[in-house]
Design a protein around this motif. Sequence first.
Motif, PDB file in Angstrom:
ATOM      1  N   GLN A  82       1.002  -1.504  -0.134  1.00 18.07           N
ATOM      2  CA  GLN A  82       0.025  -0.052  -0.283  1.00 18.07           C
ATOM      3  C   GLN A  82       0.884   1.228  -0.056  1.00 18.07           C
ATOM      4  N   THR A  83       1.795   1.151   0.886  1.00 20.34           N
ATOM      5  CA  THR A  83       2.773   2.478   0.880  1.00 20.34           C
ATOM      6  C   THR A  83       3.474   2.564  -0.511  1.00 20.34           C
ATOM      7  N   LEU A  84       3.983   1.483  -1.045  1.00 23.78           N
ATOM      8  CA  LEU A  84       4.444   1.808  -2.361  1.00 23.78           C
ATOM      9  C   LEU A  84       3.481   2.451  -3.570  1.00 23.78           C
ATOM     10  N   ARG A  85       2.071   1.897  -3.447  1.00 26.87           N
ATOM     11  CA  ARG A  85       1.202   2.399  -4.374  1.00 26.87           C
ATOM     12  C   ARG A  85       0.823   3.886  -4.080  1.00 26.87           C
ATOM     13  N   ASP A  86       0.899   4.211  -2.738  1.00 28.81           N
ATOM     14  CA  ASP A  86       0.664   5.643  -2.404  1.00 28.81           C
ATOM     15  C   ASP A  86       1.721   6.512  -2.940  1.00 28.81           C
ATOM     16  N   ILE A  87       2.870   6.026  -3.092  1.00 32.37           N
ATOM     17  CA  ILE A  87       4.104   6.972  -3.750  1.00 32.37           C
ATOM     18  C   ILE A  87       4.076   6.839  -4.968  1.00 32.37           C
ATOM     19  N   GLY A  88       3.429   6.076  -5.804  1.00 34.07           N
ATOM     20  CA  GLY A  88       3.514   6.067  -7.392  1.00 34.07           C
ATOM     21  C   GLY A  88       4.040   4.933  -7.620  1.00 34.07           C
ATOM     22  N   LEU A  89       4.264   3.933  -6.970  1.00 33.53           N
ATOM     23  CA  LEU A  89       4.943   2.494  -7.464  1.00 33.53           C
ATOM     24  C   LEU A  89       4.134   1.419  -7.600  1.00 33.53           C
ATOM     25  N   GLY A 166      13.449 -14.534 -10.585  1.00 34.34           N
ATOM     26  CA  GLY A 166      13.569 -13.170 -10.413  1.00 34.34           C
ATOM     27  C   GLY A 166      13.013 -12.558  -9.250  1.00 34.34           C
ATOM     28  N   ALA A 167      12.322 -13.586  -8.727  1.00 30.50           N
ATOM     29  CA  ALA A 167      11.328 -13.147  -7.199  1.00 30.50           C
ATOM     30  C   ALA A 167      12.208 -12.346  -6.346  1.00 30.50           C
ATOM     31  N   ASP A 168      13.424 -12.995  -5.940  1.00 31.19           N
ATOM     32  CA  ASP A 168      14.373 -12.363  -4.836  1.00 31.19           C
ATOM     33  C   ASP A 168      14.918 -11.009  -5.159  1.00 31.19           C
ATOM     34  N   ALA A 169      15.364 -10.914  -6.528  1.00 32.81           N
ATOM     35  CA  ALA A 169      15.856  -9.691  -6.905  1.00 32.81           C
ATOM     36  C   ALA A 169      14.573  -8.390  -6.856  1.00 32.81           C
ATOM     37  N   ILE A 170      13.286  -8.840  -7.164  1.00 32.47           N
ATOM     38  CA  ILE A 170      12.344  -7.905  -7.025  1.00 32.47           C
ATOM     39  C   ILE A 170      11.925  -7.586  -5.590  1.00 32.47           C
ATOM     40  N   TRP A 171      11.719  -8.552  -4.843  1.00 29.71           N
ATOM     41  CA  TRP A 171      11.412  -8.285  -3.569  1.00 29.71           C
ATOM     42  C   TRP A 171      12.375  -7.711  -2.646  1.00 29.71           C
ATOM     43  N   GLU A 172      13.808  -7.705  -3.040  1.00 29.43           N
ATOM     44  CA  GLU A 172      14.808  -7.116  -2.471  1.00 29.43           C
ATOM     45  C   GLU A 172      14.644  -5.698  -2.770  1.00 29.43           C
ATOM     46  N   LYS A 177      13.155  -0.606  -1.061  1.00 26.44           N
ATOM     47  CA  LYS A 177      12.540   0.809  -1.304  1.00 26.44           C
ATOM     48  C   LYS A 177      11.802   1.158   0.006  1.00 26.44           C
ATOM     49  N   TYR A 178      11.083   0.369   0.487  1.00 26.50           N
ATOM     50  CA  TYR A 178      10.128   0.713   1.474  1.00 26.50           C
ATOM     51  C   TYR A 178      10.780   0.917   2.737  1.00 26.50           C
ATOM     52  N   SER A 180      13.537   2.217   2.923  1.00 23.95           N
ATOM     53  CA  SER A 180      14.307   3.591   2.737  1.00 23.95           C
ATOM     54  C   SER A 180      13.425   4.739   3.320  1.00 23.95           C
ATOM     55  N   ILE A 181      12.058   4.551   3.043  1.00 18.72           N
ATOM     56  CA  ILE A 181      11.010   5.650   3.283  1.00 18.72           C
ATOM     57  C   ILE A 181      11.141   6.251   4.603  1.00 18.72           C
ATOM     58  N   PRO A 182      11.260   7.246   5.249  1.00 21.71           N
ATOM     59  CA  PRO A 182      11.431   7.746   6.607  1.00 21.71           C
ATOM     60  C   PRO A 182      10.318   7.358   7.245  1.00 21.71           C
ATOM     61  N   LEU A 183      10.627   6.806   8.539  1.00 24.31           N
ATOM     62  CA  LEU A 183       9.385   6.901   9.795  1.00 24.31           C
ATOM     63  C   LEU A 183       8.739   5.498   9.442  1.00 24.31           C
ATOM     64  N   VAL A 184       9.274   4.647   8.710  1.00 23.01           N
ATOM     65  CA  VAL A 184       8.604   3.164   8.648  1.00 23.01           C
ATOM     66  C   VAL A 184       9.410   2.366   9.283  1.00 23.01           C
ATOM     67  N   ASN A 185       8.885   1.234   9.719  1.00 23.73           N
ATOM     68  CA  ASN A 185       9.477   0.023  10.222  1.00 23.73           C
ATOM     69  C   ASN A 185       9.730  -0.734   9.533  1.00 23.73           C
ATOM     70  N   ASP A 186      11.156  -1.204   9.671  1.00 21.80           N
ATOM     71  CA  ASP A 186      11.749  -2.255   8.360  1.00 21.80           C
ATOM     72  C   ASP A 186      11.061  -3.307   8.622  1.00 21.80           C
ATOM     73  N   VAL A 187      10.954  -4.026   7.304  1.00 18.49           N
ATOM     74  CA  VAL A 187      10.389  -5.116   7.267  1.00 18.49           C
ATOM     75  C   VAL A 187      11.504  -6.366   6.681  1.00 18.49           C
TER      76      VAL A 187
END
Length: 234
Positions: A82-89, A166-172, A177-178, A180-187
């Motif tokens: 959802q966060t990636l979609r919210d920022i245009g990705l 190629g799923a590992d590269a995509i999800w990495e 990307k997620y 690196s977004i300020p104020l989010v908890n790493d997953v």
Amino acid sequence: MKRLSLLLLTMITFSCGELQQVVNSLPNGLPQLSEQEIGNGLREALDQGIEKQVSKLTAKDGFYKNELVKILLPEELRKVDQTLRDIGLSSLADEGLKALNRAAEDAVKQATPIFVAAVKDISFADAKNILLGADNAATTYLENRTRTALYDKFNPVINDSFSRVGADAIWEQLINKYNSIPLVNDVNPDLTDYVTTEALKGVYTMIAVEEQEIRNKIGARTTDLLRRVFALQD
């Protein structure tokens, strides 16, 4: 119909003499079948479920475009999506979801022979419980008896599949990307375990589909043996 169908599973645990006695006690007009014929018919039905339905999962979009088994994101990744979609990705998020399903499709293609072998070796010692069970009782029984062994076989295949599709590269890329977004908890989710579990669910779901087809639709009994064996439940 259900009880008579499941009676067939009970029969393969009896001795030859006990089985023939049961078969001979069936109402007149029903086909008289040997223990071997009934056992072969049951195995053929299970094999048909694997070959006909599970094979659909190995095609491109076999998981992704099948609403019965489509692999959705685990809970901890939905906020990533959802966060990636919210920022245009959105396109990147879509590719991440497809990649999970592609890995499952690739893994089932390689692991199906392992599943077939497990079914051939299965024991129906718990047939009395199956007899009183639901329409998917045979599939549920198979799942309970094979899930652990199949997980151990599927998991490394899924892990290899992530690299292959190629799923590992995509999800990495997605997770980095997620994170690196300020104020989010790493997953950092264990996607191999998650997709392995979801792929197994898909396999059992599709076997259950064919089990119910054979029980309830004469047209689904595609061989003479299936027609003769399952005529006992009609």
